[in-house]
Motif scaffolding. Structure first.
Motif, PDB file in Angstrom:
ATOM      1  N   LYS A 197     -21.347  -9.937 -46.714  1.00 56.62           N
ATOM      2  CA  LYS A 197     -21.138 -10.566 -45.408  1.00 56.62           C
ATOM      3  C   LYS A 197     -22.197 -11.623 -45.105  1.00 56.62           C
ATOM      4  CE  LYS A 197     -18.334  -7.060 -43.319  1.00 56.62           C
ATOM      5  NZ  LYS A 197     -18.089  -6.229 -42.146  1.00 56.62           N
ATOM      6  N   ALA A 198     -23.297 -11.635 -45.865  1.00 53.18           N
ATOM      7  CA  ALA A 198     -24.335 -12.647 -45.666  1.00 53.18           C
ATOM      8  C   ALA A 198     -23.974 -13.977 -46.321  1.00 53.18           C
ATOM      9  CB  ALA A 198     -25.669 -12.151 -46.215  1.00 53.18           C
ATOM     10  N   VAL A 199     -22.920 -14.007 -47.134  1.00 54.89           N
ATOM     11  CA  VAL A 199     -22.540 -15.247 -47.831  1.00 54.89           C
ATOM     12  C   VAL A 199     -21.052 -15.556 -47.682  1.00 54.89           C
ATOM     13  CG1 VAL A 199     -24.448 -15.158 -49.492  1.00 54.89           C
ATOM     14  CG2 VAL A 199     -22.269 -14.021 -50.033  1.00 54.89           C
ATOM     15  N   ASN A 200     -20.428 -15.041 -46.618  1.00 57.91           N
ATOM     16  CA  ASN A 200     -18.981 -15.228 -46.457  1.00 57.91           C
ATOM     17  C   ASN A 200     -18.620 -16.396 -45.541  1.00 57.91           C
ATOM     18  OD1 ASN A 200     -19.589 -14.193 -43.952  1.00 57.91           O
ATOM     19  ND2 ASN A 200     -18.159 -12.471 -44.059  1.00 57.91           N
ATOM     20  N   GLY A 201     -19.611 -17.090 -44.996  1.00 59.47           N
ATOM     21  CA  GLY A 201     -19.334 -18.237 -44.145  1.00 59.47           C
ATOM     22  C   GLY A 201     -19.025 -17.898 -42.706  1.00 59.47           C
ATOM     23  N   ILE A 202     -19.081 -16.621 -42.351  1.00 61.08           N
ATOM     24  CA  ILE A 202     -18.804 -16.190 -40.980  1.00 61.08           C
ATOM     25  C   ILE A 202     -20.127 -15.806 -40.332  1.00 61.08           C
ATOM     26  CG2 ILE A 202     -17.564 -14.534 -39.526  1.00 61.08           C
ATOM     27  CD1 ILE A 202     -15.531 -14.291 -41.853  1.00 61.08           C
ATOM     28  N   PHE A 203     -20.530 -16.540 -39.333  1.00 60.06           N
ATOM     29  CA  PHE A 203     -21.827 -16.331 -38.699  1.00 60.06           C
ATOM     30  C   PHE A 203     -21.801 -15.239 -37.640  1.00 60.06           C
ATOM     31  CE2 PHE A 203     -22.288 -20.202 -40.884  1.00 60.06           C
ATOM     32  CZ  PHE A 203     -23.632 -20.476 -41.021  1.00 60.06           C
ATOM     33  N   SER A 204     -20.640 -14.687 -37.332  1.00 52.71           N
ATOM     34  CA  SER A 204     -20.538 -13.654 -36.297  1.00 52.71           C
ATOM     35  C   SER A 204     -20.570 -12.232 -36.862  1.00 52.71           C
ATOM     36  CB  SER A 204     -19.269 -13.856 -35.467  1.00 52.71           C
ATOM     37  OG  SER A 204     -18.121 -13.786 -36.306  1.00 52.71           O
ATOM     38  N   ASP A 205     -20.621 -12.073 -38.179  1.00 56.36           N
ATOM     39  CA  ASP A 205     -20.809 -10.745 -38.761  1.00 56.36           C
ATOM     40  C   ASP A 205     -22.162 -10.728 -39.452  1.00 56.36           C
ATOM     41  OD1 ASP A 205     -20.403 -12.129 -41.110  1.00 56.36           O
ATOM     42  OD2 ASP A 205     -18.623 -11.050 -41.714  1.00 56.36           O
ATOM     43  N   LEU A 206     -22.502  -9.630 -40.128  1.00 55.78           N
ATOM     44  CA  LEU A 206     -23.832  -9.532 -40.718  1.00 55.78           C
ATOM     45  C   LEU A 206     -23.874  -8.492 -41.811  1.00 55.78           C
ATOM     46  CD1 LEU A 206     -25.643  -6.853 -39.174  1.00 55.78           C
ATOM     47  CD2 LEU A 206     -24.593  -8.196 -37.374  1.00 55.78           C
ATOM     48  N   SER A 207     -24.886  -8.626 -42.653  1.00 52.89           N
ATOM     49  CA  SER A 207     -25.217  -7.569 -43.612  1.00 52.89           C
ATOM     50  C   SER A 207     -26.413  -6.830 -43.037  1.00 52.89           C
ATOM     51  CB  SER A 207     -25.530  -8.145 -44.988  1.00 52.89           C
ATOM     52  OG  SER A 207     -26.656  -8.976 -44.927  1.00 52.89           O
ATOM     53  N   HIS A 208     -26.695  -5.624 -43.543  1.00 53.81           N
ATOM     54  CA  HIS A 208     -27.728  -4.794 -42.900  1.00 53.81           C
ATOM     55  C   HIS A 208     -28.284  -3.807 -43.917  1.00 53.81           C
ATOM     56  CE1 HIS A 208     -29.730  -2.473 -39.821  1.00 53.81           C
ATOM     57  NE2 HIS A 208     -29.051  -3.023 -38.829  1.00 53.81           N
ATOM     58  N   THR A 209     -29.603  -3.833 -44.088  1.00 49.84           N
ATOM     59  CA  THR A 209     -30.242  -2.827 -44.953  1.00 49.84           C
ATOM     60  C   THR A 209     -30.539  -1.581 -44.137  1.00 49.84           C
ATOM     61  OG1 THR A 209     -32.516  -3.488 -44.452  1.00 49.84           O
ATOM     62  CG2 THR A 209     -31.402  -4.649 -46.276  1.00 49.84           C
ATOM     63  N   GLY A 210     -30.924  -0.521 -44.837  1.00 52.58           N
ATOM     64  CA  GLY A 210     -31.475   0.650 -44.171  1.00 52.58           C
ATOM     65  C   GLY A 210     -32.918   0.373 -43.791  1.00 52.58           C
ATOM     66  N   ARG A 211     -33.535   1.323 -43.129  1.00 56.29           N
ATOM     67  CA  ARG A 211     -34.933   1.169 -42.717  1.00 56.29           C
ATOM     68  C   ARG A 211     -35.847   1.467 -43.910  1.00 56.29           C
ATOM     69  NH1 ARG A 211     -37.339   0.044 -38.352  1.00 56.29           N
ATOM     70  NH2 ARG A 211     -35.460   0.251 -37.102  1.00 56.29           N
ATOM     71  N   GLU A 212     -36.751   0.536 -44.173  1.00 51.24           N
ATOM     72  CA  GLU A 212     -37.717   0.676 -45.262  1.00 51.24           C
ATOM     73  C   GLU A 212     -38.882  -0.275 -44.999  1.00 51.24           C
ATOM     74  OE1 GLU A 212     -36.203  -1.089 -49.067  1.00 51.24           O
ATOM     75  OE2 GLU A 212     -34.381  -1.287 -47.878  1.00 51.24           O
ATOM     76  N   ARG A 213     -39.897  -0.214 -45.821  1.00 55.21           N
ATOM     77  CA  ARG A 213     -41.078  -1.039 -45.566  1.00 55.21           C
ATOM     78  C   ARG A 213     -40.805  -2.536 -45.794  1.00 55.21           C
ATOM     79  NH1 ARG A 213     -47.348  -0.586 -47.546  1.00 55.21           N
ATOM     80  NH2 ARG A 213     -48.075  -2.047 -45.971  1.00 55.21           N
ATOM     81  N   SER A 267     -31.184  -7.765 -41.222  1.00 52.69           N
ATOM     82  CA  SER A 267     -29.770  -7.910 -40.868  1.00 52.69           C
ATOM     83  C   SER A 267     -29.412  -9.376 -40.613  1.00 52.69           C
ATOM     84  CB  SER A 267     -29.440  -7.058 -39.643  1.00 52.69           C
ATOM     85  OG  SER A 267     -30.224  -7.447 -38.531  1.00 52.69           O
ATOM     86  N   PRO A 268     -29.419 -10.205 -41.654  1.00 55.38           N
ATOM     87  CA  PRO A 268     -29.060 -11.607 -41.458  1.00 55.38           C
ATOM     88  C   PRO A 268     -27.562 -11.793 -41.233  1.00 55.38           C
ATOM     89  CG  PRO A 268     -29.381 -11.176 -43.776  1.00 55.38           C
ATOM     90  CD  PRO A 268     -29.758  -9.910 -43.040  1.00 55.38           C
ATOM     91  N   ALA A 269     -27.232 -12.805 -40.444  1.00 63.96           N
ATOM     92  CA  ALA A 269     -25.829 -13.150 -40.234  1.00 63.96           C
ATOM     93  C   ALA A 269     -25.293 -13.957 -41.412  1.00 63.96           C
ATOM     94  CB  ALA A 269     -25.668 -13.940 -38.942  1.00 63.96           C
ATOM     95  N   GLU A 270     -26.123 -14.871 -41.916  1.00 65.02           N
ATOM     96  CA  GLU A 270     -25.656 -15.734 -43.006  1.00 65.02           C
ATOM     97  C   GLU A 270     -26.854 -16.287 -43.763  1.00 65.02           C
ATOM     98  OE1 GLU A 270     -22.310 -17.144 -45.095  1.00 65.02           O
ATOM     99  OE2 GLU A 270     -22.395 -15.788 -43.399  1.00 65.02           O
ATOM    100  N   VAL A 271     -26.667 -16.493 -45.072  1.00 67.57           N
ATOM    101  CA  VAL A 271     -27.674 -17.133 -45.915  1.00 67.57           C
ATOM    102  C   VAL A 271     -26.983 -18.281 -46.650  1.00 67.57           C
ATOM    103  CG1 VAL A 271     -29.309 -16.861 -47.813  1.00 67.57           C
ATOM    104  CG2 VAL A 271     -28.912 -14.947 -46.233  1.00 67.57           C
ATOM    105  N   LEU A 272     -27.552 -19.469 -46.514  1.00 64.18           N
ATOM    106  CA  LEU A 272     -27.044 -20.650 -47.206  1.00 64.18           C
ATOM    107  C   LEU A 272     -28.091 -21.080 -48.227  1.00 64.18           C
ATOM    108  CD1 LEU A 272     -25.785 -22.736 -44.148  1.00 64.18           C
ATOM    109  CD2 LEU A 272     -24.514 -21.045 -45.473  1.00 64.18           C
TER     110      LEU A 272
END
Length: 163
Positions: free
Chosen positions: A50-66, A152-157
């Motif tokens: 979801k970070a590279v799908n071109g949609i800025f209204s969704d997001l990718s998300h990791t778990g909690r870590e250092r 949790s970025p929305a998008e990466v270009l």
């Protein structure tokens, strides 16, 4: 109606792939590529792609870590010019801060392209320009400050061109 929808979708695709603010030879080489997250958020629906799908209204998300990270496999080597990371626009802008951006041909030997210090704002943009020439197949973004983080970025270009 089909024609109008098709033209609209092609316009959106072209906007994601090229930018008026960049050299015409540069393209978003990360669009629809494979993304690996350092960990996965417990709830489904926040996968790395979801970070590279071109949609800025969704997001990718990791778990909690250092020091969570997101890695994009571009599938081939590219000259990398700039990486833009966009924060989510709904809340939790503090989840995107103090980033190292690395580029490499293999994942265990990546080179620092640049660093962003501080926090972004809701929907904000963090930009890192790579020194010339920077070539790589993998791009990794990692939070490098703090004891307990999520990313949790929305998008990466990734702006680049084929080697």
């Amino acid at each position: 109606m089909f024609f109008v929808v098709t033209v609209y979708m092609l316009a959106i695709f072209n906007q994601i792939q090229t930018s008026k603010g960049h050299d015409q030879q540069l393209q978003n080489v990360a669009y629809s590529k494979t993304v690996t997250l350092s960990s996965q958020y417990p709830d489904r629906g926040y996968e790395g792609w979801k970070a590279v799908n071109g949609i800025f209204s969704d997001l990718s998300h990791t778990g909690r870590e250092r020091f969570p990270w997101l890695r994009i496999d571009l599938g081939a080597n590219f000259f990398i010019h700039e990486i833009e990371v966009f924060a989510r626009s709904n809340c939790f802008e503090s989840q995107l801060h103090d980033l190292d951006v690395k580029v490499g041909n293999v994942t265990d030997s990546m080179h620092l392209c640049g660093h962003f210090t501080g926090y972004t704002r809701l929907g904000g943009r963090m930009a890192v320009f790579c020194p010339t020439p920077t070539v790589g197949r993998y791009v990794q973004i990692q939070i490098v400050k703090g004891d307990s983080n999520v990313m949790s970025p929305a998008e990466v270009l990734v702006w680049g061109k084929r080697v």
